[in-house]
Design an enzyme around this catalytic site. Structure first.
Site, short mmCIF file in Angstrom:
data_model
loop_
_atom_site.label_atom_id
_atom_site.label_comp_id
_atom_site.label_asym_id
_atom_site.label_seq_id
_atom_site.Cartn_x
_atom_site.Cartn_y
_atom_site.Cartn_z
N HIS A 184 -9.69 1.22 5.32
CA HIS A 184 -8.20 1.54 5.92
C HIS A 184 -8.48 2.69 7.04
O HIS A 184 -9.21 3.47 6.87
CB HIS A 184 -7.27 2.08 4.92
CG HIS A 184 -6.02 2.10 5.35
ND1 HIS A 184 -5.56 2.74 6.35
CD2 HIS A 184 -4.81 1.04 5.38
CE1 HIS A 184 -4.27 2.89 6.49
NE2 HIS A 184 -3.83 1.53 5.96
N GLY A 231 2.57 2.56 10.61
CA GLY A 231 3.64 3.63 10.55
C GLY A 231 4.44 4.00 11.66
O GLY A 231 5.02 5.08 11.65
N ASN A 287 0.76 -1.23 -0.12
CA ASN A 287 -0.05 0.00 0.15
C ASN A 287 1.10 1.42 -0.06
O ASN A 287 1.57 1.55 1.03
CB ASN A 287 -0.88 0.02 1.21
CG ASN A 287 -1.74 1.21 1.51
OD1 ASN A 287 -1.93 2.07 0.60
ND2 ASN A 287 -2.35 1.49 2.63
N GLU A 297 -6.79 5.11 8.05
CA GLU A 297 -6.44 6.51 7.48
C GLU A 297 -7.62 7.04 6.83
O GLU A 297 -8.09 8.36 7.00
CB GLU A 297 -5.38 6.68 6.64
CG GLU A 297 -3.93 6.25 7.53
CD GLU A 297 -2.75 5.65 6.66
OE1 GLU A 297 -2.79 5.61 5.44
OE2 GLU A 297 -1.79 5.29 7.28
N GLU A 309 -5.55 -4.48 11.10
CA GLU A 309 -4.29 -3.45 11.38
C GLU A 309 -4.66 -2.62 12.41
O GLU A 309 -5.15 -1.75 12.18
CB GLU A 309 -4.13 -2.72 9.81
CG GLU A 309 -3.99 -3.39 8.93
CD GLU A 309 -3.48 -2.30 7.80
OE1 GLU A 309 -2.23 -2.48 7.12
OE2 GLU A 309 -4.11 -1.28 7.45
N LYS A 317 -0.04 4.30 -0.44
CA LYS A 317 -0.67 5.47 0.27
C LYS A 317 -0.41 6.72 -0.74
O LYS A 317 -0.29 6.51 -2.03
CB LYS A 317 -0.14 5.64 1.69
CG LYS A 317 -0.21 4.24 2.38
CD LYS A 317 -0.01 4.68 4.08
CE LYS A 317 -0.35 3.35 4.84
NZ LYS A 317 0.06 3.35 6.22
N SER A 334 3.56 -1.89 10.48
CA SER A 334 5.06 -2.20 10.75
C SER A 334 5.65 -3.50 10.33
O SER A 334 6.44 -4.07 11.07
CB SER A 334 5.33 -1.57 11.98
OG SER A 334 5.16 -0.27 12.37
P1 PGA Z 1 3.07 0.24 7.72
O1 PGA Z 1 1.39 0.63 7.26
O2 PGA Z 1 3.55 -0.89 6.88
O3 PGA Z 1 3.76 1.61 7.19
O4 PGA Z 1 2.72 0.13 9.16
C1 PGA Z 1 0.48 -0.56 6.96
C2 PGA Z 1 -0.92 -0.02 6.37
O5 PGA Z 1 -1.17 0.81 6.71
O6 PGA Z 1 -1.32 -0.62 5.55
#
Ligand code: PGA
Length: 229
Positions: free
Chosen positions: A88, A163, A6, A90, A157, A8, A193
């Protein structure tokens, strides 16, 4: 295993093109049963040749029409895109999509036959209350969602692990995925992560069927460390 990248709001059209070429060159060593997905930003969507599926991080639940700033199925079809990320954290927490918005989007893309990678996850506050509170929260994120849909993959998640460099522990992932499998008998990805240093531990957990990766997916080298681990 499923390995989903992903991006983003990272990468450009040109850097995505370079990434896809490099990825394809190196994917010949991947296990045939493994599946790789890449979700680039909308401006970088295109038809790419390769042993991977390109999906969209988002879209509006319409064919086309007057929805300024949005992209519908007509624009995705130009590039044969039929996989989408929905729910997601976000989009829920920063963009402000409600469970109702998400359920509407889900119903629309289900109707279109899209493969849906559906994200759920709890905040640190909920996690600290314990597994029962976590499960109540996660189950509430299936409200309005047809969890029996055949093209349905779930990505768990924990928000506090996205992140942040802080991954959920093997015990936390095991307990949560075991409980989730009883609620939805579908492929279950873990996200938050995931990186080269923890992929082995995470991938060997029984009910982890794949990973959804942000940060470590941005370079082919670090993403391939996961796919080819
Ligand atoms: P990350 O993000 O691997 O940077 O923690 C995962 C995600 O939000 O899909």
């Amino acid at each position: 295993m499923i390995y989903a990248a992903n991006f983003k709001t990272n990468h450009t059209r040109q850097s995505t093109k370079n990434y896809m070429q490099d990825l394809q060159n190196k994917l010949s060593n991947k296990k045939t049963e493994d599946k790789v997905y890449v979700f680039p930003p909308l401006t970088a969507l295109d038809t790419f040749e390769g042993d991977f599926t390109v999906g969209t991080q988002n879209a509006y639940p319409v064919e086309n029409g007057a929805f300024t700033g949005e992209v519908g199925v007509e624009q995705l079809a130009e590039f044969n895109i039929n996989s989408i990320l929905i729910g997601h954290s976000e989009r829920r927490d920063i963009i402000g999509e409600s469970q109702e918005d998400i359920a509407e989007k889900f119903a629309f893309f289900k109707e279109q036959g899209f493969e849906i990678i559906y994200c759920i996850g709890e905040s640190l506050e909920v996690r600290e209350e314990g597994i029962e509170a976590v499960m109540t929260h996660l189950v509430s994120q299936f409200e309005g969602i047809d969890t029996r849909y055949e093209n349905f993959v779930v990505a768990y998640e924990p928000i506090w692990a996205i992140g942040t460099g802080r991954t959920a522990s093997v015990d936390e992932i095991t307990e949560t995925h075991n409980a989730l499998k009883k609620v939805v008998d579908k492929p279950l990805l873990y996200g938050g992560s995931v990186k080269g240093a923890n992929i082995k531990d995470i991938a060997t957990i029984e009910n982890v069927d794949g990973v959804l990766v942000g940060g470590a997916s941005l370079k082919t080298e670090t993403f391939l460390e996961l796919v080819l681990h």
